[in-house]
Design a protein around this motif. Structure first.
Motif, PDB file in Angstrom:
ATOM      1  N   UNK A  67       0.826  -1.205   0.000  1.00  0.00           N
ATOM      2  CA  UNK A  67       0.000   0.000   0.000  1.00  0.00           C
ATOM      3  C   UNK A  67       0.864   1.261   0.000  1.00  0.00           C
ATOM      4  N   UNK A  68       1.910   1.261   0.798  1.00  0.00           N
ATOM      5  CA  UNK A  68       2.797   2.421   0.867  1.00  0.00           C
ATOM      6  C   UNK A  68       3.470   2.688  -0.475  1.00  0.00           C
ATOM      7  N   UNK A  69       4.015   1.647  -1.081  1.00  0.00           N
ATOM      8  CA  UNK A  69       4.705   1.806  -2.363  1.00  0.00           C
ATOM      9  C   UNK A  69       3.708   2.204  -3.452  1.00  0.00           C
ATOM     10  N   UNK A  70       2.504   1.635  -3.422  1.00  0.00           N
ATOM     11  CA  UNK A  70       1.488   1.971  -4.416  1.00  0.00           C
ATOM     12  C   UNK A  70       1.130   3.452  -4.333  1.00  0.00           C
ATOM     13  N   UNK A  71       0.937   3.965  -3.122  1.00  0.00           N
ATOM     14  CA  UNK A  71       0.608   5.376  -2.960  1.00  0.00           C
ATOM     15  C   UNK A  71       1.742   6.269  -3.471  1.00  0.00           C
ATOM     16  N   UNK A  72       2.983   5.904  -3.159  1.00  0.00           N
ATOM     17  CA  UNK A  72       4.130   6.695  -3.618  1.00  0.00           C
ATOM     18  C   UNK A  72       4.240   6.665  -5.143  1.00  0.00           C
ATOM     19  N   UNK A  73       4.012   5.493  -5.742  1.00  0.00           N
ATOM     20  CA  UNK A  73       4.080   5.383  -7.203  1.00  0.00           C
ATOM     21  C   UNK A  73       2.972   6.202  -7.857  1.00  0.00           C
ATOM     22  N   UNK A  74       1.787   6.219  -7.268  1.00  0.00           N
ATOM     23  CA  UNK A  74       0.690   7.015  -7.824  1.00  0.00           C
ATOM     24  C   UNK A  74       1.029   8.499  -7.786  1.00  0.00           C
ATOM     25  N   UNK A  75       1.571   8.939  -6.678  1.00  0.00           N
ATOM     26  CA  UNK A  75       1.949  10.347  -6.543  1.00  0.00           C
ATOM     27  C   UNK A  75       3.038  10.714  -7.558  1.00  0.00           C
ATOM     28  N   UNK A  76       4.037   9.859  -7.694  1.00  0.00           N
ATOM     29  CA  UNK A  76       5.122  10.115  -8.638  1.00  0.00           C
ATOM     30  C   UNK A  76       4.612  10.126 -10.073  1.00  0.00           C
ATOM     31  N   UNK A  77       3.773   9.161 -10.426  1.00  0.00           N
ATOM     32  CA  UNK A  77       3.263   9.088 -11.788  1.00  0.00           C
ATOM     33  C   UNK A  77       2.407  10.281 -12.162  1.00  0.00           C
ATOM     34  N   UNK A  78       1.620  10.780 -11.219  1.00  0.00           N
ATOM     35  CA  UNK A  78       0.768  11.915 -11.532  1.00  0.00           C
ATOM     36  C   UNK A  78       1.510  13.229 -11.650  1.00  0.00           C
ATOM     37  N   UNK A  79       2.684  13.338 -11.044  1.00  0.00           N
ATOM     38  CA  UNK A  79       3.425  14.600 -11.043  1.00  0.00           C
ATOM     39  C   UNK A  79       4.559  14.639 -12.062  1.00  0.00           C
ATOM     40  N   UNK A  80       4.956  13.503 -12.585  1.00  0.00           N
ATOM     41  CA  UNK A  80       6.136  13.469 -13.450  1.00  0.00           C
ATOM     42  C   UNK A  80       5.866  14.115 -14.809  1.00  0.00           C
ATOM     43  N   UNK A  81       6.926  14.633 -15.397  1.00  0.00           N
ATOM     44  CA  UNK A  81       6.880  15.135 -16.765  1.00  0.00           C
ATOM     45  C   UNK A  81       7.600  14.202 -17.720  1.00  0.00           C
ATOM     46  N   UNK A  82       7.909  13.007 -17.266  1.00  0.00           N
ATOM     47  CA  UNK A  82       8.612  12.014 -18.086  1.00  0.00           C
ATOM     48  C   UNK A  82       7.711  10.800 -18.294  1.00  0.00           C
ATOM     49  N   UNK A  83       7.497  10.441 -19.542  1.00  0.00           N
ATOM     50  CA  UNK A  83       6.676   9.266 -19.803  1.00  0.00           C
ATOM     51  C   UNK A  83       7.384   7.996 -19.345  1.00  0.00           C
ATOM     52  N   UNK A  84       8.706   7.975 -19.400  1.00  0.00           N
ATOM     53  CA  UNK A  84       9.444   6.804 -18.915  1.00  0.00           C
ATOM     54  C   UNK A  84       9.209   6.596 -17.420  1.00  0.00           C
ATOM     55  N   UNK A  85       9.191   7.678 -16.657  1.00  0.00           N
ATOM     56  CA  UNK A  85       8.930   7.568 -15.225  1.00  0.00           C
ATOM     57  C   UNK A  85       7.492   7.133 -14.985  1.00  0.00           C
ATOM     58  N   UNK A  86       6.554   7.697 -15.759  1.00  0.00           N
ATOM     59  CA  UNK A  86       5.150   7.299 -15.626  1.00  0.00           C
ATOM     60  C   UNK A  86       4.984   5.809 -15.912  1.00  0.00           C
ATOM     61  N   UNK A  87       5.644   5.315 -16.944  1.00  0.00           N
ATOM     62  CA  UNK A  87       5.582   3.895 -17.273  1.00  0.00           C
ATOM     63  C   UNK A  87       6.175   3.051 -16.143  1.00  0.00           C
ATOM     64  N   UNK A  88       7.286   3.514 -15.578  1.00  0.00           N
ATOM     65  CA  UNK A  88       7.905   2.777 -14.478  1.00  0.00           C
ATOM     66  C   UNK A  88       6.967   2.689 -13.275  1.00  0.00           C
ATOM     67  N   UNK A  89       6.246   3.772 -12.990  1.00  0.00           N
ATOM     68  CA  UNK A  89       5.303   3.723 -11.867  1.00  0.00           C
ATOM     69  C   UNK A  89       4.160   2.762 -12.148  1.00  0.00           C
ATOM     70  N   UNK A  90       3.767   2.637 -13.400  1.00  0.00           N
ATOM     71  CA  UNK A  90       2.722   1.671 -13.751  1.00  0.00           C
ATOM     72  C   UNK A  90       3.211   0.245 -13.477  1.00  0.00           C
ATOM     73  N   UNK A  91       4.470  -0.026 -13.805  1.00  0.00           N
ATOM     74  CA  UNK A  91       5.037  -1.344 -13.522  1.00  0.00           C
ATOM     75  C   UNK A  91       5.103  -1.587 -12.017  1.00  0.00           C
ATOM     76  N   UNK A  92       5.532  -0.583 -11.272  1.00  0.00           N
ATOM     77  CA  UNK A  92       5.628  -0.723  -9.821  1.00  0.00           C
ATOM     78  C   UNK A  92       4.259  -1.006  -9.224  1.00  0.00           C
ATOM     79  N   UNK A  93       3.230  -0.313  -9.692  1.00  0.00           N
ATOM     80  CA  UNK A  93       1.889  -0.544  -9.157  1.00  0.00           C
ATOM     81  C   UNK A  93       1.390  -1.936  -9.517  1.00  0.00           C
TER      82      UNK A  93
END
Length: 489
Positions: free
Chosen positions: A85-111
């Motif tokens: 749950x903790x990692x999922x919340x952090x990945x959601x926050x990172x994915x929504x704020x990033x300006x990099x599609x590579x980072x957004x994709x990485x957060x999707x994998x993490x979730x």
């Protein structure tokens, strides 16, 4: 952990955590599909690049599912669930704020990886925290309802938020999961140390398999701009084959393979997993086609798109709690075969789409046929997958089933995006012929699932099995808990 009786207040709070997380995991895929054209436009991506929003989550979920079960068995449900749950919340926050599609994709994998940790945990917590009888039945009913409703919730939420700002699609789960984490700290019961010697993680096998999936998607999507024999395509496909061969060697030689050797991989398990993978993959592939068609070539808003495709998922949410009656009356084999047919009819219907297909004449009938398939086959597939397994093998068997189902979510959308990009014009309206190669692929995948389902009708397998509860802490694989796999879509 041993079964304990929880006070009513704690029981409601615990169920809110488990059911809420189930809903969040289930809505992740549908939300990404509806938002995909908008995100692609923001980052100036091609369709084959943007499709990673869908496949990255499925790779994390399917590739790490068996490893997730091993981690839960070794460390206990509570710490694993809370960490996820903790990692999922952090990945959601990172994915929504990033300006990099590579980072957004990485957060999707993490979730997706977090979902692989919570998937084998939620039902185990219910089984050990609610006494057998009415209390556990009610908990499973709520858990099932939230899981079956998650896909529809994701569609509508994405449609409503994407029109304002696509970032909210990925940010919205963060505060919700954060609240679930705080509530979980108070309500999730402590885990008892596992008995017996701890099994190894088999990280090498899990990482090789997950990397192989990513390489397969890379090779498939690069076909949009290259031929089969060109290095950009051959290199990742060759890497995928090498990694899969390495997985086979590792799993044969390791003392603690991800899938215990006692778990049978043929018969009802293989048929159920094959049908479910084809149903899941073809379903997501068609939603991708319809989303691109409505938003990019018919100027529909994300909200209108979500409303247009929601009839494919709403009926399952309404009928999920009654699926047990169907299984009792007709058996799993008949329901699976009957459920595999309507989606194929829907795909064939959509192949006839005119230049400007009307909603009531093309889209809606196809969505309703898809809905009929899931209503009939969904719980039956979950039940048949592990009904013939020994109680001690059901947890690993369910992990294998979920892994195979996610293969459909990994491969079919990637291939669909590739065919669409190869045939759709870069600008302006697209003729019906531009969609047909992707639709033929989707139809072929659906037909393969139907053929696999029909083979079950010729086999002498039990139709009304009532598996005992898993003493290892997992709830019985009944229609009530079968909706666990709804998070795959």
């Amino acid at each position: 952990m041993t079964p304990t009786t929880t006070p009513n207040t704690a029981g409601r709070g615990l169920l809110a955590v488990l059911a809420g997380n189930m809903l969040i995991d289930a809505l992740e895929v549908s939300a990404a599909i509806v938002a995909l054209p908008t995100v692609a436009g923001h980052f100036h991506l091609t369709l084959t690049q943007a499709q990673w929003l869908v496949t990255a989550f499925a790779i994390g979920f399917g590739g790490l599912m068996l490893l997730g079960g091993r981690i839960v068995a070794r460390h206990g449900p509570r710490p694993v669930y809370l960490l996820a749950l903790l990692v999922f919340a952090a990945a959601s926050l990172t994915g929504g704020l990033t300006d990099s599609f590579a980072v957004l994709t990485a957060t999707r994998f993490v979730k997706g990886g977090c979902a692989a940790l919570t998937a084998p945990t939620g039902l185990a917590i219910i089984a050990t925290s609610y006494p057998q009888g009415p209390a556990r039945t009610r908990a499973l009913a709520v858990y099932t309802l939230f899981g079956a409703s998650g896909f529809t919730t994701g569609l509508l939420l994405s449609g409503a938020l994407t029109g304002h700002n696509w970032r909210w699609i990925f940010l919205a789960p963060a505060p919700i999961v954060g609240a679930l984490l705080l509530l979980g700290l108070r309500t999730i019961p402590p885990s008892r140390p596992p008995t017996g010697p701890p099994a190894g993680y088999d990280l090498a096998g899990a990482l090789c398999f997950t990397t192989a999936l990513a390489a397969l998607v890379t090779g498939i999507t690069r076909l949009a701009g290259h031929g089969w024999t060109q290095p950009p395509v051959l290199a990742p496909l060759a890497l995928a084959l090498a990694l899969l061969a390495a997985v086979a060697v590792i799993e044969t030689r390791t003392a603690h393979p991800l899938l215990p050797r006692s778990v049978p991989t043929g018969g009802p398990m293989l048929r159920a997993a094959t049908v479910a993978a084809c149903l899941n993959g073809s379903y997501l592939g068609l939603l991708l086609v319809v989303t691109v068609q409505l938003q990019q070539h018919q100027d529909h808003s994300p909200l209108h798109t979500a409303l247009a495709i929601s009839p494919a998922s709403v009926p399952l949410a309404v009928t999920a709690l009654h699926s047990g009656r169907l299984i009792t009356r007709y058996g799993t084999r008949r329901l699976i075969a009957a459920g595999a047919l309507p989606p194929c009819l829907g795909y064939l219907l959509y192949l006839r789409l005119p230049a400007h297909p009307g909603y009531t004449g093309a889209v809606l009938p196809t969505m309703l046929l898809l809905a009929a398939g899931f209503v009939l086959a969904f719980a039956a597939l979950n039940t048949q997958a592990t009904a013939t397994l020994r109680p001690q093998d059901r947890a690993a068997g369910a992990g294998l089933y979920q892994t195979m189902v996610q293969l459909g979510a990994v491969l079919v959308p990637a291939a669909t995006a590739t065919l669409l990009q190869n045939h759709l014009p870069p600008h302006g309206p697209a003729p019906p012929s531009a969609y047909r190669p992707a639709l033929w692929l989707i139809t072929a995948v659906g037909t393969a699932g139907l053929l696999a389902a029909l083979t079950g009708l010729t086999r002498k397998t039990a139709q009304h099995q009532q598996p005992a509860e898993n003493p290892a802490g997992h709830a019985p694989n009944t229609p009530e808990n079968g909706a666990e796999s709804r998070r795959q879509r």
